[in-house]
Scaffold this motif. Structure first.
Motif: not given
Length: 120
Positions: A18-21, A26-35, A80-86, A116-120
């Motif tokens: 959930l946090a990764s998605q 902005h990634y394509d579906q295949k890359t997102l699935q792998a990550m 280190l992952f946090i749910l989006p709503n939190y 990841r850049l989106s996490s900073v």
């Protein structure tokens, strides 16, 4: 905050996805699935069972809302992952503070983390 157990693994994996998605849309579906499939049950079982790895979960209303995984020997944050709503509620900071104090207690003065850049 508490140590994760093997009973937490399914919730940890769901949280990671959930946090990764949310942060990787902005990634394509295949890359997102792998990550998002990077952390599987076997990986987290090994982490929880390894005395040189610490896995911490943070709960709110009996729900795991964040988790972190730290390798003690290299002092490297594996996850280190946090749910989006939190996010934005200092849960990640709380986990990082715990890791920092733990490493200092063990005589380590450096923490390594990749983000990841989106996490900073």
């Amino acid at each position: 905050m508490r140590q994760a157990t093997t009973k937490d693994i399914d919730k940890i994996i769901d949280l990671r996805k959930l946090a990764s998605q949310a942060s990787l849309s902005h990634y394509d579906q295949k890359t997102l699935q792998a990550m998002t499939d990077a952390g599987d049950k076997n990986y987290y079982n090994k982490c929880i069972d390894d005395p040189d790895v610490v896995v911490i979960v943070e709960e709110c209303d009996n729900k795991i809302v964040g988790f972190g995984c730290l390798g003690l020997k290299p002092g490297r944050i594996k996850d280190l992952f946090i749910l989006p709503n939190y996010q934005g509620k200092r849960i990640g900071s709380k986990i990082l503070d715990y890791f920092e104090k733990l490493l200092l207690k063990k005589g380590k003065n450096k923490i390594v983390a990749w983000a990841r850049l989106s996490s900073v």
